[in-house]
Motif scaffolding. Structure first.
Motif, PDB file in Angstrom:
ATOM      1  N   ASP A  16       0.833  -1.208   0.000  1.00 10.29           N
ATOM      2  CA  ASP A  16       0.000   0.000   0.000  1.00 10.29           C
ATOM      3  C   ASP A  16       0.861   1.249   0.000  1.00 10.29           C
ATOM      4  O   ASP A  16       1.725   1.404   0.880  1.00 10.29           O
ATOM      5  N   ALA A  17       0.608   2.153  -0.940  1.00 10.53           N
ATOM      6  CA  ALA A  17       1.389   3.395  -0.980  1.00 10.53           C
ATOM      7  C   ALA A  17       0.570   4.513  -1.615  1.00 10.53           C
ATOM      8  O   ALA A  17      -0.306   4.273  -2.452  1.00 10.53           O
TER       9      ALA A  17
ATOM     10  N   VAL B 262      -2.760   6.785  -5.431  1.00 10.76           N
ATOM     11  CA  VAL B 262      -2.624   5.676  -4.504  1.00 10.76           C
ATOM     12  C   VAL B 262      -2.398   4.438  -5.354  1.00 10.76           C
ATOM     13  O   VAL B 262      -2.923   4.332  -6.474  1.00 10.76           O
ATOM     14  N   ALA B 263      -1.592   3.504  -4.838  1.00 12.72           N
ATOM     15  CA  ALA B 263      -1.212   2.348  -5.645  1.00 12.72           C
ATOM     16  C   ALA B 263      -1.163   1.087  -4.801  1.00 12.72           C
ATOM     17  O   ALA B 263      -0.862   1.118  -3.599  1.00 12.72           O
TER      18      ALA B 263
ATOM     19  N   ALA C 200      -3.236  -0.713 -11.515  1.00 10.27           N
ATOM     20  CA  ALA C 200      -3.326  -0.839 -10.055  1.00 10.27           C
ATOM     21  C   ALA C 200      -3.166   0.504  -9.358  1.00 10.27           C
ATOM     22  O   ALA C 200      -2.821   0.572  -8.181  1.00 10.27           O
ATOM     23  N   VAL C 201      -3.452   1.584 -10.082  1.00  9.33           N
ATOM     24  CA  VAL C 201      -3.241   2.944  -9.583  1.00  9.33           C
ATOM     25  C   VAL C 201      -4.522   3.750  -9.775  1.00  9.33           C
ATOM     26  O   VAL C 201      -5.261   3.550 -10.743  1.00  9.33           O
TER      27      VAL C 201
ATOM     28  N   ASP D 155      -4.763   9.121   4.174  1.00 10.64           N
ATOM     29  CA  ASP D 155      -5.973   8.312   4.211  1.00 10.64           C
ATOM     30  C   ASP D 155      -6.061   7.423   2.980  1.00 10.64           C
ATOM     31  O   ASP D 155      -6.467   6.254   3.064  1.00 10.64           O
ATOM     32  N   ALA D 156      -5.698   7.956   1.830  1.00  8.21           N
ATOM     33  CA  ALA D 156      -5.717   7.165   0.599  1.00  8.21           C
ATOM     34  C   ALA D 156      -4.783   5.960   0.708  1.00  8.21           C
ATOM     35  O   ALA D 156      -5.102   4.871   0.223  1.00  8.21           O
ATOM     36  N   ALA D 157      -3.633   6.148   1.357  1.00  6.17           N
ATOM     37  CA  ALA D 157      -2.674   5.051   1.496  1.00  6.17           C
ATOM     38  C   ALA D 157      -3.241   3.886   2.294  1.00  6.17           C
ATOM     39  O   ALA D 157      -2.768   2.753   2.166  1.00  6.17           O
TER      40      ALA D 157
END
Length: 305
Positions: free
Chosen positions: A58-59, A80-81, A97-98, A109-111
């Motif tokens: 998660d990033a 986010v990816a 995946a992004v 929060d997105a991460a």
């Protein structure tokens, strides 16, 4: 670049070190990572991966190089990816995946979304849930707290199961119609079960499943075997089923859905633990010892010179 690496000798088998820069394939973009999220399973099984591996999935960060094949967001886009090697200063991620982070959404929060959010969203799609009874075990965890919110959004009657009264805090506010300890007090059949506990509770939950119902087996936090009594799997009527989950292909559109829910206030990220990635050992220990309700996010701090 700095990265969180697998090291069997380190606490929780993860330490901050250095790794080679990623080399993106033509269908990958390069992300300058600003925030990462830890998942309990990643921490629990870290020691089983090859030493020196850049860990995590998660990033969130900024695209610094767009994909050579022309797909995906342009350089400068906050994204986010989901993907291998996410816990590093830079990450190469497949463009499917992004997802772009909309304005107003905190990138931290997105991460917190990829692994836990995608798991909750996709398993809830296993059966129609509008007007149906959905049981979520381990509801205080990262997947569980997202699942409670998403099931409520989908019109389900949501039953949140936790291991102790302290872990029940906040679940009713997220949309749970019932909050129970273990399976105590569930006196009517349920149509869909998202199970993150496994073990004896999984076998007991099977008995609660309505004809035609389904269990999504997405975790095994108990670390205990599940033993089904002879003939207990027999059921009159439409078949009851149990399914595994591991479909994390092309998650970009689903990440975009979750981000839209965040942006419109219909979903909360539930980040209860945040700090610099230098604190990974403490954060990992707290995850394993169930002292984190929801998600743990670490900020990728730049190296000092």
């Amino acid at each position: 670049m700095r990265a969180l690496l697998i090291d069997p000798a380190a606490p929780s088998a993860i330490r901050l070190g250095t790794a080679p820069e990623p080399e993106p394939a033509p269908n990958q973009l390069l992300i300058d990572v600003r925030h990462i999220s830890l998942n309990r399973g990643e921490v629990a099984f870290a020691a089983g991966r090859p030493p020196g591996t850049v860990h995590g999935h998660d990033a969130a960060g900024i695209v610094v190089r767009a994909a050579a094949d022309g797909t995906g967001p342009a350089a400068g886009t906050p994204v986010v990816a989901f993907g291998e090697g996410a816990w590093a200063e830079r990450m190469a991620a497949d463009t499917p995946a992004v997802a772009e982070i909309p304005g107003g959404v905190d990138p931290a929060d997105a991460a917190a979304l990829p692994v836990a959010g995608i798991t909750a969203l996709r398993t809830l799609r296993a059966r129609p849930i509008l007007g149906h009874r959905v049981l979520i075990t381990g509801a205080a965890g990262g997947v569980g707290r997202y699942a409670v919110q998403l099931a409520a959004l989908g019109g389900a009657h949501v039953i949140a199961s936790v291991g102790s009264p302290a872990r029940a805090e906040g679940l009713a506010e997220l949309g749970a119609d019932e909050v129970v300890i273990g399976l105590d007090g569930i006196d009517q059949p349920v149509d869909l079960i998202l199970d993150t506990v496994g073990g004896p509770q999984l076998a007991a939950a099977w008995k609660l499943l309505a004809p035609g119902g389904n269990i999504q087996n997405i975790g095994w936090a108990s670390d205990e075997p599940a033993v089904f009594e002879p003939y207990s799997l027999f059921s009159i009527g439409p078949a009851k089923t149990m399914s595994t989950f591991g479909d994390v292909r092309e998650v970009g559109p689903d990440l975009a859905t979750l981000l839209r829910f965040l942006a419109t206030g219909r979903l909360k990220a539930e980040v209860s633990r945040r700090g610099p990635w230098e604190d990974v050992a403490t954060a990992a220990r707290d995850l394993l010892e169930r002292r984190v309700a929801g998600k743990a996010v670490l900020d990728v701090t730049p190296a000092t010179t």
